[in-house]
Design an enzyme around this catalytic site. Structure first.
Site, PDB file in Angstrom:
ATOM      1  N   ASP A 326      66.160  52.217  81.616  1.00 41.97           N
ATOM      2  CA  ASP A 326      66.097  53.550  81.049  1.00 41.97           C
ATOM      3  C   ASP A 326      64.997  53.547  79.989  1.00 41.97           C
ATOM      4  O   ASP A 326      64.685  52.494  79.424  1.00 41.97           O
ATOM      5  CB  ASP A 326      67.459  53.875  80.418  1.00 41.97           C
ATOM      6  CG  ASP A 326      67.554  55.328  79.961  1.00 41.97           C
ATOM      7  OD1 ASP A 326      66.857  56.169  80.530  1.00 41.97           O
ATOM      8  OD2 ASP A 326      68.323  55.595  79.026  1.00 41.97           O
ATOM      9  N   ASP A 611      73.235  54.037  79.897  1.00 39.67           N
ATOM     10  CA  ASP A 611      74.189  54.261  78.810  1.00 39.67           C
ATOM     11  C   ASP A 611      75.158  55.399  79.099  1.00 39.67           C
ATOM     12  O   ASP A 611      76.247  55.440  78.565  1.00 39.67           O
ATOM     13  CB  ASP A 611      73.451  54.524  77.481  1.00 39.67           C
ATOM     14  CG  ASP A 611      72.437  55.658  77.594  1.00 39.67           C
ATOM     15  OD1 ASP A 611      72.403  56.327  78.645  1.00 39.67           O
ATOM     16  OD2 ASP A 611      71.681  55.860  76.625  1.00 39.67           O
ATOM     17  N   ASP A 615      75.036  57.104  84.614  1.00 36.98           N
ATOM     18  CA  ASP A 615      74.404  55.836  85.011  1.00 36.98           C
ATOM     19  C   ASP A 615      75.389  54.896  85.705  1.00 36.98           C
ATOM     20  O   ASP A 615      74.973  53.936  86.361  1.00 36.98           O
ATOM     21  CB  ASP A 615      73.841  55.115  83.777  1.00 36.98           C
ATOM     22  CG  ASP A 615      72.679  55.867  83.149  1.00 36.98           C
ATOM     23  OD1 ASP A 615      71.810  56.338  83.898  1.00 36.98           O
ATOM     24  OD2 ASP A 615      72.651  55.991  81.915  1.00 36.98           O
TER      25      ASP A 615
END
Length: 887
Positions: A326, A611, A615
């Site tokens: 990410d 997070d 996800d």
């Protein structure tokens, strides 16, 4: 769903007065009915279930069978020792999993937010788990939303929903909307707010319509419960070794009975001998050693800010060759930062502000006064963009508290998504200044002058062009641009429509969430290690690409793709296309799963970071799911194999390095144990095949396997990490554990076996006085003579294996180059092993149990000379290996 209903109907459905809220009695009743407002995870395994889960392994099955057979045949000592090993292995695994779960629970407690609710006519702060459907929740900037809400009023409310939708830009919310469509995406439900999202601006109130597992996040958590964990490469390989050894043990037993029939030996005696060979084929200490080495690795990782939830995941990290990360908070600082500003007709870096210059000073004051955020050393609240402005001013010693006292805000025009502007009216002595900030295009449209070099000048077309050129240049660098303007007025009592007109442009700033300083070096390390770094983000393509270029992830736009473009690519085509892609922008949770699967389809071992709840599916789909410990949701942490306590990309790379070293050490331990076991098989098998007396008893083999072999194997598992390990390409997870080492293992196994037989022969000659193999015949070699010969073989077998452990430090480097004292644990293990062997043959009680006798000095000289041969032989071979490598 409630987004298509008027607020009055929703309040009526939940039987709540928005002014008074629920009563304490009603809250208690609803808490009893609906349960606590928290996500329920899968039912935790009991300690007994965890214990039995550790026994589900082919090697353990073989050990259990060996223990049972030993017990039935009266070999109680062997049965007890094997049982101890099985229990020890299981206890280690249970202890580690329990420790990881406790660490996870601590993280989850840290992330439990408080919430303001209206109850009994008053606003009170409660633990979010005590919220019930129908509660009136009060929202303000900086506060997490504790449950799913239908908004009943809002004022400039913005909510950051990346945890749920992956959208990094805060969403404008409006309680007055009634959405009549039947199927609206969560990101477009602007009259709703959802659990675990964050209020970044404005304020509002909502009625709780869903708590706990009935929230949108709870629904995703339910989906995850169906996933089954895949085995890691090491687990698969150890399973294969276990099956191979099991087959080998059966083949050996069958061969022994065949030989017994041919040689007309006593069948029961041969059955016991066959058991001895089966025991010799199986490295009893291997499961425990692998578990201990992994546990030690896990403890090392904790020091590097990584919590590993399951032991085998450590090893998988060593195989990773694609890291999908990410952007926000992992590659970047997750902190909007002003990097450039434009004033006095020039663009400068943010560290070049001259607070003595009236224009630049006024620009800073505007940033602070026209701002609803707060920022100090203790805490930060509000919109990240506004916090960035305050932080810039703080760098120059200007605080919001101090400036607000000096220039009191007497009026304001809040931010509006249509105007894209915000204005405040602040007192400056006996006059007032209108301070305005917002989109630079809109600022220019409502301005007719510019403040430049201490003078107010007309805003000409050329000036406008200069401003827009500066703005465009910042935008090209993926900076978010904000413009600032002001006007002097005599009173703060101005009609709203008259505030934002005839303004004087001061300047503009550009800001971005900058990369973490250490990440660039980590990505360079990845490249050298043959690991590809992939950025996956919900941000805009231009912003993502700018960060990716700065970090060295991507070179040009052809290596990036957006979510919309992904939708036009089939799964089959994506498998081929991902080979050239490095940046995935504006992606949804479904896209993330597709991306991970596409990389895996190309034979990659993929690590994925995340997070948010969105996800979690991709964390499960990856070979190693890595969740953020600070910003991560409980669902993401629960789906992950590893949790980063510092949310830092560089920690992943440290973990990969540790994983590589751990695998290398485990391989050393396995090669050592198996080469030693080959030695035992060679010694026993050839002796029996040739009709000799047995050179070793079952208890001798068990002792060597469990004690003298285990200590060095464990010490090899603690070998210092190779400093060059990240210069090598990732190993192929499919390749054999013995690739490049099979000949080494067989050679040393045969050598140890022959040396054991040599010691047995020398001992037999000493006792019988017969030279030649006739001394080894069962009818000749018996009683005290057999005991002495077996003692010689027993000592050479164990000590030669201890010495052989030094060869495993490196396959090519001399032990003197690696350093004899660089692994003090190994030297200690060798010394302890020799000491224990001496104790076994010198202490009368133990000598009787093991059926051995003490050796005289001459015997010790002989066994010492034989035991050191493996080290000398391997040092000579390594000389030729190094010469060949140079050539």
């Amino acid at each position: 769903m409630y987004y298509n209903q008027e607020t009055e109907k929703v309040l009526k459905d939940f039987d709540v007065d928005p002014v008074r809220g629920l009563s304490s009695e009603e809250v208690s009743a609803r808490l009893e009915k609906y349960g606590e407002n928290q996500l329920t995870t899968q039912k935790k395994k009991t300690l007994l279930q965890l214990f039995f889960a550790q026994l589900n392994d082919p090697l353990i099955y073989i050990l259990i069978v060996a223990a049972l057979i030993s017990g039935f045949t009266g070999e109680i000592n062997e049965a007890v020792i094997i049982t101890i090993v099985i229990v020890l292995n299981a206890v280690i695994g249970v202890a580690q999993e329990s420790k990881a779960e406790k660490a996870m629970e601590a993280l989850q407690k840290m992330s439990t937010p408080k919430a303001y609710v209206r109850r009994n006519g008053e606003i009170v702060e409660v633990n979010s788990k005590n919220i019930v459907p129908g509660d009136i929740i009060v929202l303000d900037a900086g506060r997490f939303i504790p449950c799913d809400l239908r908004l009943i009023n809002s004022a400039n409310l913005k909510v950051e929903e990346s945890a749920l939708t992956g959208e990094s830009v805060p969403v404008d919310k409006d309680s007055t909307l009634v959405l009549n469509e039947t199927d609206i995406a969560l990101g477009d439900q602007k009259n709703m707010a959802f659990m675990s999202t964050l209020v970044t601006y404005g304020r509002g109130e909502g009625v709780a319509i869903g708590t706990g597992m009935e929230t949108q996040i709870g629904k995703i958590a339910k989906m995850l419960e169906q996933n089954v964990d895949e085995q890691t490469p090491l687990q698969k390989k150890l399973g294969e070794i276990g099956k191979l050894l099991g087959i080998a043990a059966l083949v050996i037993c069958v061969l022994m009975f065949g030989i017994a029939v041919i040689q007309k030996r006593d069948l029961f005696e041969m059955f016991l001998t066959a058991i001895s060979l089966a025991v010799a084929a199986i490295p009893e200490g291997l499961p425990a050693i692998v578990a201990i080495v992994l546990a030690i690795g896990v403890q090392k990782m904790v020091k590097h800010n990584a919590i590993v939830r399951k032991l085998p995941a450590v090893e998988t990290l060593g195989s990773v060759n694609v890291v999908c990360s990410d952007k926000t908070g992992t590659l970047t600082q997750n902190k909007m930062t002003v990097t450039k500003f434009y004033a006095n007709n020039s663009v400068k870096n943010s560290n070049e502000v001259n607070i003595e210059d009236p224009v630049e000073r006024l620009l800073l004051e505007n940033m602070i006064l026209c701002n609803d955020a707060t920022s100090n050393k203790e805490s930060k609240t509000g919109d990240p963009t506004e916090i960035a402005l305050l932080d810039l001013a703080l760098n120059y010693g200007i605080t919001k508290e101090g400036l607000n006292k000096e220039h009191i805000r007497n009026n304001e025009l809040p931010f509006d998504s249509d105007r894209k502007l915000m204005s405040t009216i602040n007192q400056y002595g006996d006059k007032h200044l209108i301070m305005t900030k917002g989109a630079i295009d809109n600022i220019i449209q409502i301005s007719n002058n510019i403040y430049i070099n201490g003078e107010i000048k007309p805003l000409t077309e050329d000036m406008k062009m200069n401003i827009m050129n500066a703005s465009n240049a910042m935008s090209e660098d993926a900076l978010r641009v904000l413009g600032f303007a002001y006007r002097e007025v005599s009173t703060h009592e101005i009609e709203p429509e008259d505030i934002e007109k005839d303004l004087i442009v001061i300047g503009l700033v550009g800001m971005i969430d900058p990369p973490r300083e250490e990440v660039k070096d980590s990505i360079e390390t990845c490249k050298k290690a043959g690991i590809t770094t992939i950025m996956i983000t919900g941000d805009h393509k231009k912003t993502a690409l700018a960060i990716a270029k700065e970090l060295g992830i991507a070179k040009d736009e052809s290596q990036s793709v957006s979510g919309v473009e992904l939708d036009a690519i089939s799964d089959e085509a994506l498998v081929e296309k991902v080979k050239d892609l490095r940046v995935f922008a504006r992606v949804s949770p479904e896209h993330k799963v597709r991306i991970v699967k596409a990389f895996k389809a190309n034979g990659n071992i993929v690590s994925m970071t995340g997070d948010g709840v969105n996800d979690a599916p991709s964390l499960k789909a990856a070979d190693i799911g890595v969740a953020m410990g600070i910003t991560g949701t409980d669902v993401a942490k629960g789906a992950a194999d590893m949790v980063l306590t510092d949310d830092n990309f560089s920690t992943i790379i440290k973990a990969v390095e540790e994983g590589r070293n751990i695998f290398a050490n485990i391989k050393k331990s396995i090669l050592f144990l198996l080469s030693c076991n080959i030695g035992e098989i060679v010694a026993l098998f050839f002796a029996i095949l040739l009709g000799w007396a047995a050179p070793l008893e079952p208890i001798h083999i068990l002792w060597v396997n469990l004690i003298t072999d285990t200590l060095p194997a464990l010490s090899l598992g603690m070998d210092p990490g190779d400093p060059d390990v990240m210069k090598n390409k990732p190993r192929d997870a499919k390749e054999s554990l013995f690739k490049g080492s099979l000949s080494f293992m067989i050679f040393n196994g045969v050598l140890i076996g022959l040396l054991t037989l040599a010691a047995f022969y020398i001992g037999a000659v000493e006792e019988t006085g017969i030279h030649g193999i006739g001394a080894l015949a069962p009818g000749v070699l018996k009683g005290d003579g057999l005991r002495h010969a077996q003692t010689m073989a027993f000592i050479v077998l164990s000590v030669s294996q201890l010495v052989h452990s030094l060869n495993l430090r490196s396959e090519t480097k001399s032990i003197f180059t690696v350093g004899l004292f660089t692994n003090k644990y190994l030297l200690g293990a060798i010394a302890a092993g020799i000491f224990l062997q001496d104790i076994v043959i010198t202490v009368p009680f133990l000598a009787k149990v093991f059926n051995v006798n003490d050796l005289i000095m001459n015997d010790w000289l002989i066994v010492s000379a034989l035991a050191i041969v493996p080290l000398i032989a391997n040092e000579i071979i390594k000389i030729f290996k190094r010469a060949k490598a140079k050539a």
